[in-house]
Design an enzyme around this catalytic site. Sequence first.
Site, PDB file in Angstrom:
ATOM      1  N   LYS A 158      22.258 -24.756 134.889  1.00 44.08           N
ATOM      2  CA  LYS A 158      22.254 -25.709 133.783  1.00 44.08           C
ATOM      3  C   LYS A 158      20.961 -26.517 133.686  1.00 44.08           C
ATOM      4  CE  LYS A 158      27.232 -26.078 133.442  1.00 44.08           C
ATOM      5  NZ  LYS A 158      27.740 -25.318 134.608  1.00 44.08           N
TER       6      LYS A 158
HETATM    7  C1  PLP Z   1      28.724 -24.397 134.348  1.00 42.04           C
HETATM    8  C2  PLP Z   1      28.779 -23.329 135.353  1.00 42.04           C
HETATM    9  C3  PLP Z   1      29.342 -22.086 135.060  1.00 42.04           C
HETATM   10  C4  PLP Z   1      30.004 -21.787 133.731  1.00 42.04           C
HETATM   11  O1  PLP Z   1      29.097 -21.763 132.657  1.00 42.04           O
HETATM   12  P1  PLP Z   1      29.637 -21.861 131.146  1.00 42.04           P
HETATM   13  O2  PLP Z   1      28.435 -21.826 130.309  1.00 42.04           O
HETATM   14  O3  PLP Z   1      30.385 -23.157 131.058  1.00 42.04           O
HETATM   15  O4  PLP Z   1      30.555 -20.700 130.949  1.00 42.04           O
HETATM   16  C5  PLP Z   1      29.299 -21.095 136.019  1.00 42.04           C
HETATM   17  N1  PLP Z   1      28.764 -21.326 137.226  1.00 42.04           N
HETATM   18  C6  PLP Z   1      28.228 -22.522 137.561  1.00 42.04           C
HETATM   19  C7  PLP Z   1      27.682 -22.706 138.922  1.00 42.04           C
HETATM   20  C8  PLP Z   1      28.200 -23.549 136.633  1.00 42.04           C
HETATM   21  O5  PLP Z   1      27.680 -24.713 136.967  1.00 42.04           O
END
Ligand code: PLP
Length: 435
Positions: free
Chosen positions: A107
């Site tokens: 993210k």
């Molecule tokens: C947020 C997150 C996800 C999921 O991603 P989305 O875009 O919400 O589907 C998967 N793995 C990790 C480590 C995350 O932080």
Amino acid sequence: MQFHSLNKKAPNVSFAEAVVKGLAPDRGLYFPESITPLPASFFENIENMDNIDIAYEAIKQFVGDEIPEADLKEILADVLSFEFPVVPITDNIGTLELFHGPTMAFKDVGARFMARCLGYFNKDNKGHVSVLVATSGDTGGAVARGFLGVKGVDVVILYPNGKVSDIQERQLTTLGQNIKALRVDGVFDDCQDMVKSAFLDAGITDQRALTSANSINVARWLPQLFYFLFAYKQTKQLGKDIVFSVPSGNFGNICAGIVANKLGLPVKHFVAAVNVNNTVVKYLETGNYEPKASKATISNAMDVGNPSNFIRIQQLFDNNFEDLKSDFSSYSFNDDQTREAMVAIKSGNGYIADPHGAVGYLGLKEYDLSENEYGIFLETAHPVKFGDVVEETLNVTLDIPKQIQGVMDKEKSFTSISTYDELKSYLLNDTDYKN
Ligand SMILES: *Cc1c(COP(=O)(O)O)cnc(C)c1O
């Protein structure tokens, strides 16, 4: 570029307005008015392009002329200042490591891009906006870091008490400055519901401009499409059809992958790999979309019972159920299977996957790759972020990377809340941001 609300009851807005508003006034998610494929030459030459140029070509139509080329490239250079390697796991499976950013979660890219866009739109220092964000774990840290010190923006992060790891909690409670953390008695869905209610509460929004840094925000969501282009750049020479398996929670990441596909990226199939929170798996089986309360798992960043971006995925397939099912599958795995996959991955070439990546790997196994296909699962967090589970399952001791070390001995600082009214009074009474 104009964006419209998927609820169709709000006016169209520019990129800048969509970023500043987050969610449309009719509670709909913003969606680009058009998606124009990139020229074939882009994909023919992609292996000779650097990541910043790839990203610029891919995102420019969505930003339009609201950020001039030189500024947008500068933002992208800053946001993409680390590696996105595809690491081979078996003969026909590789993992795209997305954890080399400052908080070691995928993210980071979306959070940093959004922070820099908001900073750019606020460069004259005229307004002030508060970013309100719910986190199931990794969003909070990435957003906190991405926005730290950005002028004219303050951040309020809601996270579920006891449902995030110690490192995750430290990453969002130790920064200070313009970053505030609220610890909520409840699960992630409660945090997300409170955030959604606050956006629609004129009692708050008349006083304080709010935006979201969850993947409902277009500036968080869209830059994730870069990952899929970077993976293609590295694996194109294999000459195989690519299948992506994306560990999914709110389905923002995989949805961005589908946008990359609309831009012309050759992708054979998308697999949304999920834990026992299987709302989408059930939908694909039955045609009924029934959100459920989320269940806690060892891949907690995916503990989402009502994935907010799924509606965008349906839109990308023109709400055609059969078309969706031919390009997109979703499989669900429990914690025991996830642990077994972590062991299997390690016993192959020694690779240590975190629980989310392991769910992605299982997605490829379930899909069952054919001779001509190459599977890429996205490794969305560094194993140390889920260190307890990884060390216990694999019987290893992980080194703590320097990015994480920095938060380990800092004091946590947060406010506890349990109801929406407490959130509201917090937002109305916390006036630090006005200084
Ligand atoms: C947020 C997150 C996800 C999921 O991603 P989305 O875009 O919400 O589907 C998967 N793995 C990790 C480590 C995350 O932080």
